[in-house]
Design a protein around this motif. Structure first.
Motif, PDB file in Angstrom:
ATOM      1  N   VAL A  56     -60.720 -33.614   9.071  1.00 32.20           N
ATOM      2  CA  VAL A  56     -60.930 -35.024   9.447  1.00 32.20           C
ATOM      3  C   VAL A  56     -62.422 -35.319   9.492  1.00 32.20           C
ATOM      4  N   LYS A  57     -63.198 -34.396  10.061  1.00 30.86           N
ATOM      5  CA  LYS A  57     -64.667 -34.569  10.088  1.00 30.86           C
ATOM      6  C   LYS A  57     -65.209 -34.703   8.656  1.00 30.86           C
ATOM      7  N   SER A  58     -64.720 -33.846   7.752  1.00 29.93           N
ATOM      8  CA  SER A  58     -65.201 -33.904   6.355  1.00 29.93           C
ATOM      9  C   SER A  58     -64.850 -35.245   5.733  1.00 29.93           C
ATOM     10  N   ALA A  59     -63.611 -35.688   5.951  1.00 28.33           N
ATOM     11  CA  ALA A  59     -63.175 -36.961   5.354  1.00 28.33           C
ATOM     12  C   ALA A  59     -63.966 -38.123   5.948  1.00 28.33           C
ATOM     13  N   GLU A  60     -64.245 -38.050   7.242  1.00 33.77           N
ATOM     14  CA  GLU A  60     -65.012 -39.138   7.864  1.00 33.77           C
ATOM     15  C   GLU A  60     -66.438 -39.159   7.319  1.00 33.77           C
ATOM     16  N   ALA A  61     -67.043 -37.981   7.145  1.00 38.31           N
ATOM     17  CA  ALA A  61     -68.405 -37.927   6.584  1.00 38.31           C
ATOM     18  C   ALA A  61     -68.403 -38.538   5.179  1.00 38.31           C
ATOM     19  N   HIS A  62     -67.356 -38.207   4.414  1.00 42.65           N
ATOM     20  CA  HIS A  62     -67.241 -38.751   3.064  1.00 42.65           C
ATOM     21  C   HIS A  62     -67.118 -40.283   3.111  1.00 42.65           C
ATOM     22  N   LEU A  63     -66.328 -40.785   4.052  1.00 40.30           N
ATOM     23  CA  LEU A  63     -66.143 -42.243   4.149  1.00 40.30           C
ATOM     24  C   LEU A  63     -67.438 -42.933   4.568  1.00 40.30           C
ATOM     25  N   VAL A  64     -68.142 -42.338   5.523  1.00 38.06           N
ATOM     26  CA  VAL A  64     -69.412 -42.936   5.961  1.00 38.06           C
ATOM     27  C   VAL A  64     -70.372 -43.046   4.770  1.00 38.06           C
ATOM     28  N   ALA A  65     -70.366 -41.987   3.942  1.00 41.22           N
ATOM     29  CA  ALA A  65     -71.306 -41.970   2.820  1.00 41.22           C
ATOM     30  C   ALA A  65     -70.901 -42.921   1.698  1.00 41.22           C
ATOM     31  N   THR A  66     -69.600 -43.157   1.533  1.00 37.11           N
ATOM     32  CA  THR A  66     -69.170 -43.876   0.318  1.00 37.11           C
ATOM     33  C   THR A  66     -68.542 -45.248   0.574  1.00 37.11           C
ATOM     34  N   GLN A  67     -68.040 -45.484   1.768  1.00 36.89           N
ATOM     35  CA  GLN A  67     -67.308 -46.746   1.970  1.00 36.89           C
ATOM     36  C   GLN A  67     -68.282 -47.919   1.914  1.00 36.89           C
ATOM     37  N   ASP A  68     -67.962 -48.944   1.113  1.00 38.50           N
ATOM     38  CA  ASP A  68     -68.916 -50.038   0.968  1.00 38.50           C
ATOM     39  C   ASP A  68     -68.404 -51.355   1.532  1.00 38.50           C
ATOM     40  N   SER A  69     -67.247 -51.323   2.197  1.00 34.29           N
ATOM     41  CA  SER A  69     -66.760 -52.566   2.792  1.00 34.29           C
ATOM     42  C   SER A  69     -65.794 -52.271   3.926  1.00 34.29           C
ATOM     43  N   LYS A  70     -65.803 -53.116   4.913  1.00 39.48           N
ATOM     44  CA  LYS A  70     -64.784 -53.069   5.960  1.00 39.48           C
ATOM     45  C   LYS A  70     -63.944 -54.354   5.900  1.00 39.48           C
ATOM     46  N   GLY A  71     -63.877 -54.942   4.704  1.00 36.78           N
ATOM     47  CA  GLY A  71     -63.030 -56.128   4.524  1.00 36.78           C
ATOM     48  C   GLY A  71     -61.566 -55.785   4.745  1.00 36.78           C
ATOM     49  N   TYR A  72     -60.735 -56.806   4.895  1.00 42.02           N
ATOM     50  CA  TYR A  72     -59.299 -56.572   5.122  1.00 42.02           C
ATOM     51  C   TYR A  72     -58.675 -55.735   4.006  1.00 42.02           C
ATOM     52  N   VAL A  73     -57.670 -54.946   4.397  1.00 37.56           N
ATOM     53  CA  VAL A  73     -56.840 -54.290   3.386  1.00 37.56           C
ATOM     54  C   VAL A  73     -55.672 -55.212   3.072  1.00 37.56           C
ATOM     55  N   ALA A  74     -54.744 -54.752   2.218  1.00 32.53           N
ATOM     56  CA  ALA A  74     -53.554 -55.563   1.929  1.00 32.53           C
ATOM     57  C   ALA A  74     -52.694 -55.664   3.190  1.00 32.53           C
ATOM     58  N   MET A  75     -51.846 -56.684   3.238  1.00 36.46           N
ATOM     59  CA  MET A  75     -51.037 -56.916   4.440  1.00 36.46           C
ATOM     60  C   MET A  75     -50.160 -55.712   4.797  1.00 36.46           C
ATOM     61  N   ALA A  76     -49.666 -55.001   3.794  1.00 36.89           N
ATOM     62  CA  ALA A  76     -48.835 -53.817   4.068  1.00 36.89           C
ATOM     63  C   ALA A  76     -49.683 -52.537   4.090  1.00 36.89           C
ATOM     64  N   GLY A  77     -51.017 -52.690   4.033  1.00 36.70           N
ATOM     65  CA  GLY A  77     -51.884 -51.511   4.031  1.00 36.70           C
ATOM     66  C   GLY A  77     -52.215 -51.069   2.618  1.00 36.70           C
ATOM     67  N   ASP A  78     -52.972 -49.973   2.546  1.00 37.00           N
ATOM     68  CA  ASP A  78     -53.508 -49.487   1.284  1.00 37.00           C
ATOM     69  C   ASP A  78     -52.422 -48.764   0.473  1.00 37.00           C
ATOM     70  N   ALA A  79     -52.254 -49.177  -0.797  1.00 39.85           N
ATOM     71  CA  ALA A  79     -51.207 -48.572  -1.641  1.00 39.85           C
ATOM     72  C   ALA A  79     -51.430 -47.070  -1.825  1.00 39.85           C
ATOM     73  N   ALA A  80     -52.707 -46.637  -1.824  1.00 41.49           N
ATOM     74  CA  ALA A  80     -52.982 -45.200  -1.998  1.00 41.49           C
ATOM     75  C   ALA A  80     -52.468 -44.414  -0.776  1.00 41.49           C
TER      76      ALA A  80
END
Ligand code: LMR
Length: 390
Positions: free
Chosen positions: A45-69
């Motif tokens: 989880v720490k690794s995934a969070e570090a990856h998200l901090v480094a790469t995520q470029d938006s905190k905009g809304y996701v789809a109403m049912a959530g992320d298809a991935a």
């Protein structure tokens, strides 16, 4: 307003927090703890969070049912490819609790006459979630406390009262609160019964990986999914990813392909009309781990360690109780699976365990085995033997 009904688990959490004794032991709420008593953030989880901090470029809304991935990754984890994607509708929810609640809403929307059959005992929130969604629910017997085993005859006798299109809520693995799980044969017989009677299974799987392993724990659910036209599933990433507070849950509905798009649209609409957009951070952590082979391997290793630790504590407690009581009365603890077992006990005995020995169990004697440590096992066994065998 009048005060709401008390919740057995939350009450124990509150009283435990207020207890000033240094040697108190929390065997209440279902969270994993390591040898030091900590609920750790998993390394993956720490690794995934570090990856998200480094790469995520938006905190905009996701789809109403959530992320298809996230839907796809969780469908693979839970169903292991037993059902084609064209038959699966899915929505991310605020935790596994949100998944059960939204599924109850869906059931009520689809068929207000449908009743949901719930095991006795069960997680105390199951009936509350049915009730708050306006769903009528009925109990079915599940556990024979004397035998420390499933009451198969009682269960089938009660379920015989179900009407066509009723829903049967089953625990996918690590039954909460008893730790007594279906065998492969039980699942096969249940599938045949549900099919014959036109009943819809609703499988709550909140502890996948804590019983025997990721695939073994989902084998029963996968059997139902491969055989029946409709299956409702609520899944949680709280326990197996240690993401309790992130509220990462999902519900999925397996249906005939012709029903899938309408079901999917209704699930998105139900999200809209309750919580709006689902939370994203925990679900994205899960998706990142499941789609990255190195992170996934690390996560599976950590999960294996957690499972083996809980199963080791089960064996240690069963041994200590054998020594204390000179009997095999609690032998079932070693064979049961998941965080919980049900030790029984009257309200007075549960209160005495708390007041005299600092041991906090949920009413009815539900014990979180993961709340033990190697250091507390003997003391807990001594207290349990003194009070429950009095
Ligand atoms: C439990 O059963 O203790 C956990 O599932 C936590 C909860 O929400 O009740």
């Amino acid at each position: 307003l009048t005060p709401p009904p008390p919740d057995a688990i939350l009450q124990v959490m509150q009283t435990f927090r207020e207890d000033r004794r240094g040697d108190k032991v929390d065997l209440g709420v279902g969270v994993y703890r390591d040898a030091t008593g900590l609920t750790p953030v998993m390394r993956a989880v720490k690794s995934a969070e570090a990856h998200l901090v480094a790469t995520q470029d938006s905190k905009g809304y996701v789809a109403m049912a959530g992320d298809a991935a996230f839907h796809a990754a969780m469908a693979r984890l839970v169903l292991g490819g037993t059902v084609p994607a064209a038959r699966i509708a899915a929505a991310a929810t605020t935790g596994g609790t949100g998944a059960v609640r939204q599924a109850m809403e869906l059931i009520h929307t689809a068929d207000p006459r449908a009743r949901v059959w719930i095991s006795q005992p069960t997680w105390p929130n199951h009936p509350a979630l049915a009730q708050s969604a306006g769903v009528e629910w009925r109990p079915y017997r599940y556990y024979d406390a004397e035998a420390g085993a499933i009451d198969r005859a009682g269960m089938m006798a009660d379920l015989d009262g179900a009407r066509e299109d009723d829903v049967v809520l089953l625990h996918g693995c690590c039954h909460n609160p008893t730790g007594a799980d279906f065998t492969g044969r039980d699942w096969a017989e249940m599938a045949a019964f549900l099919e014959r009677r036109g009943l819809i299974p609703f499988v709550d799987i909140a502890y996948q990986g804590f019983g025997e392993g990721i695939d073994a724990d989902a084998a029963g659910l996968r059997h139902l999914a491969s055989r029946l036209p409709r299956v409702i599933i609520a899944a949680s990433a709280a326990k197996n990813f240690g993401l309790y507070r992130e509220r990462a849950g999902i519900y999925m509905v397996i249906c005939p392909p012709g029903e899938r798009d309408t079901t999917q649209a209704m699930m998105a609409w139900l999200n809209r009309s309750s919580t709006g957009f689902p939370p994203d951070h925990g679900t994205r952590v899960v998706t990142t781990i499941l789609n990255n082979p190195a992170m996934k391997a690390e996560w599976l290793d950590e999960l294996t360690d957690m499972r083996e630790r809980v199963n080791g504590l089960r064996a240690a407690l069963a041994n200590a109780l054998r020594r204390e009581t000179g009997s095999d009365r609690f032998g079932y603890l070693a064979a049961q699976r998941g965080m919980f077992s049900l030790l029984g006990g009257t309200d007075a005995q549960i209160a005495r365990l708390r007041d005299e020995f600092g041991l906090y169990l949920v009413g009815g004697g539900r014990m979180n085995i993961a709340g033990l440590t190697e250091d507390t096992v003997d003391r807990v066994a001594a207290g349990l033997a003194r009070v429950l065998c009095d």
